[in-house]
Design a protein around this motif. Structure first.
Motif, PDB file in Angstrom:
ATOM      1  N   GLY A   1     -35.445  23.565  -0.098  1.00  0.00           N
ATOM      2  CA  GLY A   1     -34.048  23.864  -0.376  1.00  0.00           C
ATOM      3  C   GLY A   1     -33.843  24.859  -1.500  1.00  0.00           C
ATOM      4  N   PRO A   2     -32.564  25.168  -1.740  1.00  0.00           N
ATOM      5  CA  PRO A   2     -32.250  26.203  -2.722  1.00  0.00           C
ATOM      6  C   PRO A   2     -32.484  25.731  -4.156  1.00  0.00           C
ATOM      7  CG  PRO A   2     -30.239  25.155  -1.927  1.00  0.00           C
ATOM      8  CD  PRO A   2     -31.366  24.595  -1.108  1.00  0.00           C
TER       9      PRO A   2
ATOM     10  N   THR B   1     -23.227  24.924   0.441  1.00  0.00           N
ATOM     11  CA  THR B   1     -23.606  25.305  -0.914  1.00  0.00           C
ATOM     12  C   THR B   1     -24.166  26.715  -0.985  1.00  0.00           C
ATOM     13  OG1 THR B   1     -25.795  24.378  -0.568  1.00  0.00           O
ATOM     14  CG2 THR B   1     -24.144  22.927  -1.523  1.00  0.00           C
ATOM     15  N   GLY B   2     -24.368  27.356   0.132  1.00  0.00           N
ATOM     16  CA  GLY B   2     -24.932  28.697   0.102  1.00  0.00           C
ATOM     17  C   GLY B   2     -24.401  29.532   1.237  1.00  0.00           C
ATOM     18  N   THR B   3     -24.684  30.820   1.177  1.00  0.00           N
ATOM     19  CA  THR B   3     -24.183  31.721   2.203  1.00  0.00           C
ATOM     20  C   THR B   3     -25.024  31.658   3.465  1.00  0.00           C
ATOM     21  OG1 THR B   3     -25.507  33.442   1.194  1.00  0.00           O
ATOM     22  CG2 THR B   3     -23.199  33.322   0.534  1.00  0.00           C
ATOM     23  N   ASP B   4     -26.164  31.011   3.400  1.00  0.00           N
ATOM     24  CA  ASP B   4     -27.072  30.964   4.538  1.00  0.00           C
ATOM     25  C   ASP B   4     -27.611  29.541   4.675  1.00  0.00           C
ATOM     26  OD1 ASP B   4     -28.855  32.971   6.298  1.00  0.00           O
ATOM     27  OD2 ASP B   4     -30.050  31.246   5.650  1.00  0.00           O
ATOM     28  N   PRO B   5     -27.887  29.118   5.911  1.00  0.00           N
ATOM     29  CA  PRO B   5     -28.413  27.759   6.076  1.00  0.00           C
ATOM     30  C   PRO B   5     -29.655  27.484   5.228  1.00  0.00           C
ATOM     31  CG  PRO B   5     -27.800  28.687   8.194  1.00  0.00           C
ATOM     32  CD  PRO B   5     -27.630  29.778   7.193  1.00  0.00           C
ATOM     33  N   ALA B   6     -30.464  28.516   5.006  1.00  0.00           N
ATOM     34  CA  ALA B   6     -31.660  28.308   4.191  1.00  0.00           C
ATOM     35  C   ALA B   6     -31.310  27.951   2.755  1.00  0.00           C
ATOM     36  CB  ALA B   6     -32.528  29.569   4.200  1.00  0.00           C
ATOM     37  N   LEU B   7     -30.073  28.260   2.351  1.00  0.00           N
ATOM     38  CA  LEU B   7     -29.650  27.983   0.977  1.00  0.00           C
ATOM     39  C   LEU B   7     -28.703  26.795   0.914  1.00  0.00           C
ATOM     40  CD1 LEU B   7     -28.890  31.645  -0.122  1.00  0.00           C
ATOM     41  CD2 LEU B   7     -30.838  30.273  -0.794  1.00  0.00           C
TER      42      LEU B   7
END
Lengths: 497, 298
Positions: free
Chosen positions: B175-176, B134-140
């Protein structure tokens, strides 16, 4: 920390942005040069822990859950700061609207459908980054989609076209320039008469040229369905073309089907021709560059050829003149032939005809992405092409210049005037050097178009442009001029005198 | 008589779930395309409602807890008004909306619902098939939080209090998104639990597990964003946004699964799908528990 050794973080206190905006910000920052990772999250304790664990949080940074934190790891500090600037600019752009924006039109698909729930088509013209999301939303709402946006990945195109096909919906595009659906024009389209010919087109100006030639012949169109220039590629496999074919075959107003495309994937073209051969009604496949052939499907390798075959299928013939008699081949003071086109398919057609005649020429599609970066398409803003035309006048190697002029809905209000001015300047520059620049072209349009074809033609003629009934006819004239032995016509003139 | 939210409800009508007093002094937090977030005045003379959020929604967003839903036409009009207002200094009194708009009050409490195994199974399959980053980075990447949903549901239904605490704490505020993905998973979990509880189909264990979850979420509200805190607080009391009601229908009727999933894709960047993960996991856990119990009670 390897090569990525700079971490920059900005905290925006008590800043609320919806999650779509936050994702878009992170995605745009991620694309900046030198960026390795981007985190754009609300600064909750859990998210701060996630960032810390990922090495994306400087020690001792204080923030509260309602703060937005953007963290960038990059190859150097400059790159990290530049990415943060991009993200911050995105946040500021959101704020810039406050206080001044006056919007009266629906802002979302849902609002649009609330205004008129009978809508069946969504036209998408967002930047390419956002287009897939909007297209998917529209398809999920059961809408056909006309996607004018370009810069959409092939992977997204394939995914979305599969989704559309499963729902028996059209995804026209991405980068779709032309459609006429039940008489309603979308994108660049001409005011052509209604009639029994349906066109499925993987090339925008190709569809415009064929429909305008048919209009001049007295034939009309039932539908023009653009499918996007990549639809007949191997990757996409004609997904929308096949849905479009299903729809036009079910359309009681359609008697003849015309397929228009630039060179297609051979495998896809073969499969399509096999299907077209069994649809039980006249089909013309206008596939640029293919050899003409007659069979279950009438194949034509030029737009003019396709239009003539379609007109013939309804008992009509194409017009052969643009209102004045065609001139004899001119003597060229230089051998070079240059084509400066705004219509990509018209440029392709010129290459096909010149290639068949073995005439070397420099043909440019000035609507191609590499010429339009950061500026409008030359059909909308003719000034970009005018610069090229003027420059051609100073080239000693150029004896003949081929041009097109595409009018209709979506095109510039008066594209002929800037072209005519540029032609005058180019011809004057050539004359100053003791040369004659022959300028040859055609106007793609109809009398009913907002600009009016007759007036546009008159403006070009006044500037000395030799006009023909079709692009193909103009190119044939160029071939005739370029194929003459040097000086032969002058010799004949001397003999006659 | 306050009508209970019909499912699915008609999205385009004026409705509210807010006290008049809250509307009398509001400041603008954010103005979006189909919603605005307002906040009760926090100034020196502010009362006990200071800082309470009022989500104003329009188009197909539907009514949110403690909020006001406008028709699309009024929504666009109000949006223009809000955009032309200085968010830094202006205080808005919108209490007259209740009189002038013809809006109806709506009870957003989750209705008793019978969980359907076929619908729940189809929803789970649909969610499993749509698990892309869902995002460009694991944090997202919201998949990190979604992956915890089955374990949390299992822990709640089996009343494993310590596990419920541990998992819920990993989800709150994580999460994002402006409403972090973990919170949306929790909302879905709470929605399924409330529906089963009110229908009287939740076991005593599940009932106790839900109480444990309510406790840990209540204690953790300060660890997330104001918007999320608002939604979670309402959910703890059993109230959910209209679109959460529409999505909850996906565990009761197999025909509602597709529309609910489509609806979820349009809810924020990931919020709708995150909610469905919590919902489906909890419904599956509740169903599994019943099935496991059948031989013993037969």
């Amino acid at each position: 920390m390897s090569s990525a050794d700079a971490l920059s973080v900005r905290v925006f206190p008590r800043l609320y942005r919806d999650s779509v905006t936050l994702m878009a910000l992170a995605a745009s920052a991620q694309k900046a040069d030198g960026v390795v990772r981007v985190g754009a999250v609300m600064a909750t304790p859990a998210n701060l822990a996630i960032l810390a664990e990922a090495g994306m949080l400087p020690e001792g940074l204080a923030a509260s859950p309602d703060d937005l934190i953007i963290s960038v790891r990059a190859t150097d500090e400059t790159a990290a700061d530049a990415a943060l600037d991009v993200a911050e600019a995105g946040l500021s752009a959101q704020d810039a609207g406050t206080g001044e924006r006056v919007e009266v039109l629906p802002q979302t698909l849902a609002e649009g459908l609330a205004v008129d729930a009978t809508c069946t088509v969504a036209a998408v013209s967002t930047p390419g980054t956002y287009a897939p999301v909007v297209v998917e939303q529209a398809l999920r709402r059961g809408l056909h989609v006309f996607c004018f946006s370009d810069n959409v990945s092939v992977a997204d195109e394939v995914r979305l076209k599969r989704m559309a096909a499963e729902r028996n919906l059209l995804l026209m595009g991405p980068d779709c320039g032309t459609a006429i659906l039940d008489g309603t024009p979308l994108g660049f389209a001409n005011a052509v008469r209604p009639g029994p010919i349906a066109m499925i087109a993987a090339s925008g100006t190709g569809a415009q040229e064929v429909s305008c030639l048919l209009d001049a012949a007295g034939a009309g169109v039932s539908q023009i369905i653009g499918v996007g220039g990549r639809d007949l590629s191997e990757d996409v496999g004609g997904l929308t073309t096949n849905v479009a074919l299903d729809l036009v075959l079910a359309d009681p107003g359609t008697e003849v089907v015309v397929l228009v495309s630039k060179p297609a994937s051979p495998a896809v073209a073969d499969a399509l021709l096999a299907r077209l051969g069994s649809v039980g009604r006249p089909v013309v496949a206008c596939l640029l560059g293919l050899e003409d052939s007659d069979g279950a499907v009438t194949v034509r390798g030029t737009l003019e050829g396709g239009a003539a075959a379609a007109a013939s299928a309804v008992g009509l013939e194409l017009a052969t003149t643009s209102g004045t008699p065609e001139p004899p081949p001119a003597t060229l003071s230089a051998r070079g032939v240059v084509g400066l086109y705004t219509g990509g398919t018209l440029a392709s057609e010129a290459k096909v005809i010149l290639g068949r005649a073995d005439v070397a020429a420099e043909i440019l599609d000035l609507g191609d992405d590499k010429y339009t970066a950061g500026r409008p398409h030359p059909m909308i803003d003719p000034s970009a092409r005018a610069e090229h035309v003027e420059a051609a006048g100073s080239r000693a190697d150029v004896g003949l210049l081929l041009v097109d002029l595409v009018i209709g809905h979506g095109a510039a209000a008066d594209p002929a005037t800037p072209l005519a001015d540029a032609v005058r300047a180019a011809r004057a520059a050539a004359e100053r050097d003791g040369r004659t620049l022959v300028v040859v072209g055609s106007v793609c349009g109809t009398a009913a178009d907002p600009q009016g074809i007759d007036g546009q033609r008159a403006i070009l003629r006044e500037a000395g442009v030799l006009l023909f009934a079709s692009n193909a006819a103009a190119v044939r004239y160029a071939v005739a001029c370029a194929s003459q032995p040097p000086g032969s016509q002058a010799d004949r003139q001397e003999e006659l005198s | 008589m306050i009508p209970v939210v019909p499912a699915p409800s008609h999205p385009f009508r004026a409705a509210y779930d807010v006290e008049r007093a809250v509307l009398s002094a509001l400041r603008i937090v954010h103005v979006g395309q189909s919603s605005a977030l307002l906040e009760a005045h926090r100034g020196p003379a502010a009362g006990p409602r200071a800082g309470v959020l009022v989500p104003v929604t329009w188009s197909d967003r539907g009514l949110a807890p403690g909020g006001f839903a406008l028709t699309p036409h009024d929504g666009l009009r109000v949006r223009r008004l809000l955009l032309a207002t200085d968010p830094g200094s202006a205080l808005l009194d919108l209490s007259r909306w209740l009189d002038a708009s013809g809006a109806t009050p709506v009870d957003l409490r989750m209705a008793p619902l019978r969980i359907d195994p076929a619908a729940t199974g189809r929803l789970a399959l649909l969610l499993a098939g749509g698990e892309e980053p869902t995002g460009t980075d694991p944090a997202l990447d919201a998949r990190v939080q979604r992956a915890l949903a089955p374990a949390l549901a299992d822990a709640v239904v089996q009343d494993q209090e310590a596990r419920v605490h541990r998992l819920a704490q990993r989800l709150i505020g994580a999460g994002p998104g402006a409403t972090p993905a973990g919170d949306d998973v929790l909302l879905g979990t709470l929605a399924a639990l409330h529906a089963a509880d009110r229908a009287g189909t939740a076991t005593d264990r599940a009932h106790r597990g839900r109480a444990a979850l309510v406790t840990v979420v209540t204690d953790g509200l300060a660890r997330t964003t104001a918007a999320s805190r608002h939604d979670l607080a309402a959910a703890l009391g059993g109230s959910f946004a209209e679109r959460a009601h529409r999505m909850t229908a996906a565990i009761t009727d197999v025909h509602a699964v597709g529309p609910a999933y489509d609806d979820a894709l349009g809810w924020g960047a990931t919020s709708g799908v995150d909610f469905l993960h919590g919902l489906a996991s909890t419904a599956q856990a509740l169903l599994g528990h019943w099935q496991n119990r059948l031989p013993a009670t037969a």
